[in-house]
Design an enzyme around this catalytic site. Structure first.
Site, PDB file in Angstrom:
ATOM      1  N   LEU A 158      10.037 -20.690  -3.350  1.00  0.00           N
ATOM      2  CA  LEU A 158       9.041 -19.934  -2.621  1.00  0.00           C
ATOM      3  C   LEU A 158       7.727 -19.873  -3.408  1.00  0.00           C
ATOM      4  O   LEU A 158       7.714 -19.608  -4.601  1.00  0.00           O
ATOM      5  CB  LEU A 158       9.571 -18.512  -2.398  1.00  0.00           C
ATOM      6  N   HIS A 186       3.238   3.355  -9.063  1.00  0.00           N
ATOM      7  CA  HIS A 186       2.919   1.945  -9.263  1.00  0.00           C
ATOM      8  C   HIS A 186       4.142   1.173  -9.785  1.00  0.00           C
ATOM      9  O   HIS A 186       4.389   0.029  -9.387  1.00  0.00           O
ATOM     10  CB  HIS A 186       1.756   1.796 -10.241  1.00  0.00           C
ATOM     11  N   ASP A 238       0.812  -1.209   0.000  1.00  0.00           N
ATOM     12  CA  ASP A 238       0.000   0.000   0.000  1.00  0.00           C
ATOM     13  C   ASP A 238       0.855   1.272   0.000  1.00  0.00           C
ATOM     14  O   ASP A 238       1.920   1.308   0.615  1.00  0.00           O
ATOM     15  CB  ASP A 238      -0.902  -0.015   1.244  1.00  0.00           C
TER      16      ASP A 238
END
Length: 253
Positions: A141, A50, A33
């Site tokens: 992962l 972004h 965020d």
């Protein structure tokens, strides 16, 4: 090297040394965020924020690997975000497509797009699925990429899938109702088969879930960081792990 850099590196090493493998969360959820506010604060355009946020993702995944985390869920775009103006959402989707494709090209992490992909543009959904397929056999992962994701929508989708599945078997509505259980709903979530998040991190100073992993995070620990996501540093991540390790988990008991 500046003195501040030397002191930062020393503090970072000290934090890392104090963490113990047995206290590492298996699954970490991260709400990325603050990209837009970071851009505004630094005099950039929204799409620059972004992009800066997308560029930070690889760092986080390396930190998680180093710490021994097994699963990471990244919330990149909510269902609510899809209602933003095309001027913002179109370049944002392109940034997400490219970022996820770049992660897949590393062939280091197993990617799993989660969310209401049917709400996304066809090309975006196709790109995310292609990245997932390209990393299907990767043993590293596990990274859930939440795009077009909303916690309420996920629960609704899970219940709908469960009902359709049992209805297709010819079960009467009474029997279906009897079979509704926590376990049955969990088996149809986007994250089915994965451990629930032990730790959920939200950047930018906001202290709310906003719909992120509503079902799965019922017993999670939460860590809220003041830094906007593009400014999130390794030391911030280590502080989150330290905070988690210092807590006594009660799991609702």
């Amino acid at each position: 090297m500046a003195l501040s850099d030397v002191l930062y590196a020393a503090y970072e090493r000290r934090l890392a040394k104090r963490l113990r493998p047995e206290s590492t969360p298996r699954h970490v959820g991260v709400m990325l965020d603050g990209n837009r506010r970071w851009a505004k604060a630094n005099g950039f355009e929204t799409h620059d924020g972004h992009q800066a946020g997308a560029d930070k993702i690889k760092d986080l995944l390396h930190w998680c690997e180093d710490a021994g985390v097994e699963v990471v869920t990244l919330w990149l775009l909510s269902t609510d975000n899809l209602a933003r103006s095309p001027k913002e959402i179109v370049p944002l989707l392109q940034i997400i497509e490219t970022a996820v494709a770049d992660l897949a090209a590393e062939h280091r992490w197993r990617l799993n797009p989660i969310g209401a992909l049917d709400l996304l543009p066809v090309e975006t959904a196709r790109s995310l699925k292609a990245s997932a397929e390209a990393t299907r056999d990767v043993q590293g992962l596990h990274v859930n990429v939440a795009v077009g994701y909303g916690g309420r929508r996920e629960i609704a989708d899970a219940v709908r899938a469960m009902l359709l599945e049992q209805s297709a078997l010819g079960m009467p509505v009474e029997t279906i109702a009897e079979n509704v259980s926590v376990e049955e709903i969990e088996a149809h979530l986007y994250t089915k088969g994965q451990p629930d998040p032990d730790l959920v991190i939200r950047t930018s100073g906001e202290q709310r879930l906003g719909g992120f992993l509503l079902w799965q995070s019922a017993k999670s620990e939460f860590y809220f960081c003041e830094a906007y996501w593009p400014d999130f540093r390794h030391v911030d991540f280590l502080r989150a792990l330290r905070s988690y390790a210092e807590r006594e988990r009660r799991f609702g008991r």
